[in-house]
Scaffold this motif. Structure first.
Motif, PDB file in Angstrom:
ATOM      1  N   SER A 109      12.945  31.158  48.513  1.00 58.32           N
ATOM      2  CA  SER A 109      11.645  31.770  48.512  1.00 58.32           C
ATOM      3  C   SER A 109      10.576  31.876  50.226  1.00 58.32           C
ATOM      4  O   SER A 109       9.951  31.339  50.395  1.00 58.32           O
ATOM      5  CB  SER A 109      10.034  31.359  47.386  1.00 58.32           C
ATOM      6  N   SER A 110      10.792  32.925  50.617  1.00 54.86           N
ATOM      7  CA  SER A 110      10.756  33.567  51.575  1.00 54.86           C
ATOM      8  C   SER A 110       8.944  33.325  52.007  1.00 54.86           C
ATOM      9  O   SER A 110       8.823  32.878  52.813  1.00 54.86           O
ATOM     10  CB  SER A 110      10.840  35.434  52.113  1.00 54.86           C
ATOM     11  N   SER A 111       7.868  33.616  50.903  1.00 56.19           N
ATOM     12  CA  SER A 111       6.690  33.336  50.700  1.00 56.19           C
ATOM     13  C   SER A 111       6.284  32.006  51.363  1.00 56.19           C
ATOM     14  O   SER A 111       5.465  31.617  52.392  1.00 56.19           O
ATOM     15  CB  SER A 111       5.977  33.813  49.811  1.00 56.19           C
ATOM     16  N   VAL A 112       7.666  31.247  50.904  1.00 58.84           N
ATOM     17  CA  VAL A 112       7.158  29.293  51.270  1.00 58.84           C
ATOM     18  C   VAL A 112       7.705  29.511  52.000  1.00 58.84           C
ATOM     19  O   VAL A 112       6.026  28.870  52.762  1.00 58.84           O
ATOM     20  CB  VAL A 112       7.606  28.541  49.892  1.00 58.84           C
ATOM     21  N   ARG A 113       8.378  30.184  52.527  1.00 59.05           N
ATOM     22  CA  ARG A 113       9.364  29.484  53.375  1.00 59.05           C
ATOM     23  C   ARG A 113       8.058  30.108  54.731  1.00 59.05           C
ATOM     24  O   ARG A 113       7.579  29.258  56.325  1.00 59.05           O
ATOM     25  CB  ARG A 113      10.325  30.070  54.776  1.00 59.05           C
ATOM     26  N   THR A 114       7.361  31.445  54.777  1.00 58.74           N
ATOM     27  CA  THR A 114       6.087  31.369  55.629  1.00 58.74           C
ATOM     28  C   THR A 114       5.349  30.285  56.196  1.00 58.74           C
ATOM     29  O   THR A 114       4.715  30.356  56.719  1.00 58.74           O
ATOM     30  CB  THR A 114       6.785  32.734  55.520  1.00 58.74           C
ATOM     31  N   ASN A 115       4.856  30.396  54.513  1.00 62.96           N
ATOM     32  CA  ASN A 115       3.473  29.293  54.704  1.00 62.96           C
ATOM     33  C   ASN A 115       4.110  28.061  55.274  1.00 62.96           C
ATOM     34  O   ASN A 115       2.864  27.765  55.985  1.00 62.96           O
ATOM     35  CB  ASN A 115       3.196  29.066  53.084  1.00 62.96           C
ATOM     36  N   LEU A 116       4.638  27.548  55.817  1.00 58.86           N
ATOM     37  CA  LEU A 116       5.293  25.781  55.483  1.00 58.86           C
ATOM     38  C   LEU A 116       5.810  26.651  56.768  1.00 58.86           C
ATOM     39  O   LEU A 116       5.065  25.576  57.427  1.00 58.86           O
ATOM     40  CB  LEU A 116       6.286  25.934  54.619  1.00 58.86           C
ATOM     41  N   GLY A 117       5.793  27.679  57.730  1.00 56.53           N
ATOM     42  CA  GLY A 117       5.795  27.451  59.135  1.00 56.53           C
ATOM     43  C   GLY A 117       4.702  28.075  59.360  1.00 56.53           C
ATOM     44  O   GLY A 117       4.494  27.142  60.965  1.00 56.53           O
ATOM     45  N   ALA A 118       3.759  28.327  59.016  1.00 59.39           N
ATOM     46  CA  ALA A 118       2.413  28.545  59.232  1.00 59.39           C
ATOM     47  C   ALA A 118       1.752  27.106  59.634  1.00 59.39           C
ATOM     48  O   ALA A 118       0.707  27.330  60.302  1.00 59.39           O
ATOM     49  CB  ALA A 118       1.283  29.968  58.531  1.00 59.39           C
ATOM     50  N   LEU A 119       1.917  26.705  58.578  1.00 60.22           N
ATOM     51  CA  LEU A 119       1.379  24.870  58.277  1.00 60.22           C
ATOM     52  C   LEU A 119       2.058  24.430  60.049  1.00 60.22           C
ATOM     53  O   LEU A 119       1.219  23.514  60.816  1.00 60.22           O
ATOM     54  CB  LEU A 119       1.607  24.454  57.363  1.00 60.22           C
ATOM     55  N   TYR A 120       3.405  24.062  60.227  1.00 61.39           N
ATOM     56  CA  TYR A 120       3.485  24.082  61.451  1.00 61.39           C
ATOM     57  C   TYR A 120       3.220  24.364  62.375  1.00 61.39           C
ATOM     58  O   TYR A 120       3.433  23.603  63.829  1.00 61.39           O
ATOM     59  CB  TYR A 120       5.330  24.147  61.324  1.00 61.39           C
ATOM     60  N   ARG A 121       2.861  26.077  62.690  1.00 59.25           N
ATOM     61  CA  ARG A 121       2.296  26.062  63.309  1.00 59.25           C
ATOM     62  C   ARG A 121       0.460  25.486  63.361  1.00 59.25           C
ATOM     63  O   ARG A 121       0.683  25.072  65.057  1.00 59.25           O
ATOM     64  CB  ARG A 121       2.164  27.781  63.507  1.00 59.25           C
ATOM     65  N   SER A 122       0.005  25.098  63.064  1.00 57.64           N
ATOM     66  CA  SER A 122      -1.248  25.006  62.952  1.00 57.64           C
ATOM     67  C   SER A 122      -1.586  23.418  63.011  1.00 57.64           C
ATOM     68  O   SER A 122      -2.756  23.571  63.901  1.00 57.64           O
ATOM     69  CB  SER A 122      -2.313  25.155  61.413  1.00 57.64           C
ATOM     70  N   MET A 123      -0.289  22.547  62.940  1.00 55.74           N
ATOM     71  CA  MET A 123      -0.420  21.598  63.344  1.00 55.74           C
ATOM     72  C   MET A 123       0.279  21.146  64.958  1.00 55.74           C
ATOM     73  O   MET A 123       0.766  20.402  65.461  1.00 55.74           O
ATOM     74  CB  MET A 123       0.706  20.426  62.340  1.00 55.74           C
ATOM     75  N   GLY A 124       0.958  22.184  65.574  1.00 53.89           N
ATOM     76  CA  GLY A 124       1.213  22.394  67.325  1.00 53.89           C
ATOM     77  C   GLY A 124       2.723  22.204  66.867  1.00 53.89           C
ATOM     78  O   GLY A 124       3.320  22.466  68.101  1.00 53.89           O
ATOM     79  N   ASN A 125       3.013  22.348  66.215  1.00 53.65           N
ATOM     80  CA  ASN A 125       5.058  22.339  65.937  1.00 53.65           C
ATOM     81  C   ASN A 125       5.181  23.801  65.709  1.00 53.65           C
ATOM     82  O   ASN A 125       6.189  24.477  64.986  1.00 53.65           O
ATOM     83  CB  ASN A 125       5.321  21.521  64.987  1.00 53.65           C
ATOM     84  N   ASP A 126       4.645  24.946  67.352  1.00 48.93           N
ATOM     85  CA  ASP A 126       5.449  25.917  67.065  1.00 48.93           C
ATOM     86  C   ASP A 126       7.396  26.172  67.338  1.00 48.93           C
ATOM     87  O   ASP A 126       8.023  27.525  66.474  1.00 48.93           O
ATOM     88  CB  ASP A 126       5.058  26.344  68.600  1.00 48.93           C
ATOM     89  N   ASP A 127       7.850  25.388  67.426  1.00 45.34           N
ATOM     90  CA  ASP A 127       9.869  25.469  67.800  1.00 45.34           C
ATOM     91  C   ASP A 127      10.013  25.653  65.991  1.00 45.34           C
ATOM     92  O   ASP A 127      10.547  26.376  65.641  1.00 45.34           O
ATOM     93  CB  ASP A 127       9.829  24.293  68.453  1.00 45.34           C
ATOM     94  N   ARG A 128       9.554  24.497  65.004  1.00 50.32           N
ATOM     95  CA  ARG A 128       9.647  24.445  63.799  1.00 50.32           C
ATOM     96  C   ARG A 128       9.512  25.548  63.142  1.00 50.32           C
ATOM     97  O   ARG A 128      10.132  25.357  62.151  1.00 50.32           O
ATOM     98  CB  ARG A 128       9.041  22.743  63.355  1.00 50.32           C
ATOM     99  N   ALA A 129       7.930  25.549  63.528  1.00 52.07           N
ATOM    100  CA  ALA A 129       7.676  27.543  63.155  1.00 52.07           C
ATOM    101  C   ALA A 129       8.478  27.952  62.863  1.00 52.07           C
ATOM    102  O   ALA A 129       8.774  29.085  61.976  1.00 52.07           O
ATOM    103  CB  ALA A 129       6.241  27.387  63.351  1.00 52.07           C
TER     104      ALA A 129
END
Length: 303
Positions: A109-129
């Motif tokens: 699911s691309s939508s879930v991966r995109t949402n999870l990436g946005a969560l990582y970014r909000s937590m300051g983990n841009d590399d993982r996002a």
């Protein structure tokens, strides 16, 4: 029972059509009426949850997604929805649990991966996002959400040329995608390309016609192009749509001060001061403009 099925199917389709047009209240109403006919498709609760979530009704959204899981424990849509709700509430760890469960149930699911990436970014983990967004784009290069989010990361790093490329990729998939148009407009404004930025904000309003932030941004672009009358109209529309949004009061007050419209300047900056919760230097600037406007009015009265 046949009539109830027909009624459910009618409202199910109407709810989906309302979602397509971003009519969240209509989507909510059709989902509720359809569910009164029976739980013929658990996904109707997902639709109801999404309608509530889009309107900021997070308690109701959570309840609807939880009801989905009571009927269909393996619904990745429901876990994805619960991830969104918890992220919006600031419950990042709980959001993570639901996104990861959604990926277990729907690994591609691309939508879930995109949402999870946005969560990582909000937590300051841009590399993982970034890794998640690029993984989505490997299999779905036209995915507008992943392109937009990756562009945001690149823009924050100062790689503006690459960011612009990815915003344009997002907009190739959906020319009226509001977030990408607004983000690209902001990028263009930072490069003093205000005419191009205005075009992007106008396109953003096609996809999100009641967004006060876009009206404010368009007002800034128009003001930068010396289109003062139209800029004022857009600042005032931003205020009308969201009276508690302080930035258009500040921008319009600053512009009207330069036009010697002293009384309106005083009123706008006064309202700004009651709403602003950010850096105090903006309040100090507002106070100076109010004092200067009052001095000008006093001089005019003496004449």
């Amino acid at each position: 029972i046949t009539w109830r099925h027909l009624s459910f199917d009618y409202h199910y389709l109407a709810a989906l059509l309302s979602e397509d047009s971003e009519n969240w209240s209509g989507m909510q109403n059709h989902a509720k009426v359809g569910l009164e006919s029976g739980d013929f498709r658990s996904h109707m609760y997902v639709i109801l949850g999404r309608a509530h979530e889009k309107q900021g009704h997070f308690d109701q959204a959570e309840a609807a997604y939880e009801q989905t899981l009571q009927i269909a424990p393996h619904s990745w849509h429901a876990h994805n929805g619960l991830g969104i709700v918890n992220k919006r509430r600031g419950n990042n760890e709980t959001a993570m649990v639901h996104y990861e469960r959604a990926l277990e149930l729907s690994p591609f699911s691309s939508s879930v991966r995109t949402n999870l990436g946005a969560l990582y970014r909000s937590m300051g983990n841009d590399d993982r996002a970034e890794g998640l967004f690029r993984r989505v784009l490997t299999s779905e290069p036209a995915d507008k959400g992943a392109n937009n989010n990756l562009a945001n990361i690149l823009k924050a790093r100062g790689d503006l040329d690459s960011a612009e490329v990815y915003y344009l990729k997002a907009l190739k998939s959906d020319p009226t995608f509001p977030q990408a148009n607004q983000n690209l407009g902001d990028l263009l404004m930072s490069q003093k390309r205000s005419s191009e930025a205005a075009d992007r904000y106008i396109a953003a309003l096609e996809g999100s016609p009641n967004n006060s932030h876009i009206y404010w941004s368009l007002g800034q672009a128009l003001e930068a192009n010396a289109n003062v009358r139209s800029a004022e109209a857009h600042y005032r529309e931003a205020i009308r749509l969201e009276p508690g949004f302080p930035r258009p009061y500040f921008s319009l007050g600053t512009m009207l001060y330069s036009l010697h419209r002293w009384q309106e300047t005083i009123e706008l900056f006064g309202k700004f001061k009651t709403l602003w919760k950010g850096d105090s230097k903006f309040v100090e600037f507002a106070d100076k403009r109010i004092k200067a406007s009052q001095d000008w009015i006093a001089r005019m009265d003496k004449k």
